[in-house]
Design a protein around this motif. Structure first.
Motif: not given
Length: 193
Positions: A116-142
């Motif tokens: 029911a929530a396309a925005d929530r799905q997109e947020l989850d998709r982006v969050t999962r994609a961020i979580a796959t980045l190496p920590m050295t890239l993820r931390e400054p991005l966040v």
């Protein structure tokens, strides 16, 4: 309204309401930071608790000249790094331990999808994609993108130069864009969770 430094002083003196106010002010930014780094809501909630427990214990070392948000972000990043190390060790041991044919012991890492929530799905998709980045890239991005810290604050928290923050941020955004635009190919099981 008390400043962060005054709240820290009152909290050190035993005023529980002062530390409760610090938590009220900063629990959302700390949660967003933890969720952005680890990519899992439940784990992020646990890390928020660990961050504030550690912060409470470290309050005597808090420098009131430093921004409370940056100080708490440093603690949160360290808690996220600890979490990542523990998870890597658990993953290693789970691969080494035989399952004896039992599939009920294998955790399902997939995030439930709310149709029911396309925005929530997109947020989850982006969050999962961020979580796959190496920590050295993820931390400054966040820290820069989600938490809105300055380049100097981000550099201070991560213990790197501002130029390194800029470079890592550029690389993180490029990789994130690649991941979000990539479509799994038939037979490519490495992309399927």
């Amino acid at each position: 309204m008390f400043s962060d430094g005054e709240l820290a002083t009152l909290s050190i003196a035993g005023r529980q309401a002062a530390f409760a106010e610090i938590m009220r002010r900063y629990r959302e930014p700390v949660f967003r930071l933890a969720r952005g780094v680890v990519g899992e809501t439940d784990e992020a909630l646990d890390l928020v608790q660990e961050t504030f427990v550690a912060a409470h214990q470290a309050l005597p070392r808090y420098d009131p000249q430093r921004a409370m948000k940056a100080w708490l972000s440093t603690i949160a990043i360290n808690k996220c790094r600890d979490w990542a190390r523990r998870r890597a060790v658990r993953r290693l041991f789970s691969l080494a331990a035989p399952l004896d044919g039992r599939t009920d012991m294998v955790a399902d890492d997939r995030v439930p999808i709310d149709d029911a929530a396309a925005d929530r799905q997109e947020l989850d998709r982006v969050t999962r994609a961020i979580a796959t980045l190496p920590m050295t890239l993820r931390e400054p991005l966040v820290l820069r993108t989600i938490e809105g810290l300055t380049q100097a604050e981000t550099a201070g928290i991560l213990g790197i130069s501002q130029k390194a923050v800029e470079t890592r941020l550029y690389r993180a955004r490029a990789r994130l864009l690649e991941k979000l635009n990539a479509k799994p190919r038939v037979g490519d099981l490495s992309r399927v969770r």
